[in-house]
Design an enzyme around this catalytic site. Structure first.
Site, short mmCIF file in Angstrom:
data_model
loop_
_atom_site.label_atom_id
_atom_site.label_comp_id
_atom_site.label_asym_id
_atom_site.label_seq_id
_atom_site.Cartn_x
_atom_site.Cartn_y
_atom_site.Cartn_z
CG LEU A 13 -1.91 -1.17 1.31
CD1 LEU A 13 -2.70 -1.09 2.60
CD2 LEU A 13 -2.84 -1.16 0.11
CB CYS A 14 -0.15 4.71 -0.74
SG CYS A 14 0.47 6.39 -0.76
N PRO A 15 2.81 4.37 0.88
CG PRO A 15 4.65 5.56 1.81
CD PRO A 15 3.40 4.76 2.19
CG ASP A 40 -2.20 1.41 -3.15
OD1 ASP A 40 -3.43 1.60 -3.03
OD2 ASP A 40 -1.35 2.12 -2.57
#
Length: 75
Positions: A13-15, A40
Site C-alpha cells: 500500500l501507499c507509499p 494499490d
C-alpha cells in the site's frame, strides 16, 4: 520490450510502491527501463505524479489481471 528492472509491488500500500520505484531509479542508469506491477488503487495517481516530479518518463500503464503495470524510462 524487456525491462532492465522488474518491481513486484503487489500487496503493498501507499507509499511503498513509490518508495520501491524510487530505490530502483536511484540505482538505474539513464535510459534504463523499469516495470512496476502494483495493485494499490492509489498507485494509478502516485506513480505518474512521482515520474513527473523526478524527470522519469512514464512510457505506458496498462491494466493487468493482478493490478496495473507501469513502464518507466529512467532519467
Amino acid at each position: 520490450m524487456t525491462p532492465d528492472h522488474d518491481i513486484d509491488a503487489l500487496g503493498l500500500l501507499c507509499p511503498l510502491p513509490v518508495l520501491r520505484l524510487r530505490k530502483v531509479l536511484l540505482g538505474a542508469t539513464s535510459g534504463q527501463i523499469i516495470r512496476i506491477l502494483a495493485d494499490d488503487p492509489v498507485a494509478r495517481i502516485d506513480i505518474p505524479h512521482f515520474c513527473a516530479e523526478h524527470g522519469a518518463e512514464l512510457m505506458k500503464s496498462e491494466d493487468m489481471d493482478q493490478g496495473i503495470a507501469f513502464t518507466i524510462r529512467a532519467p
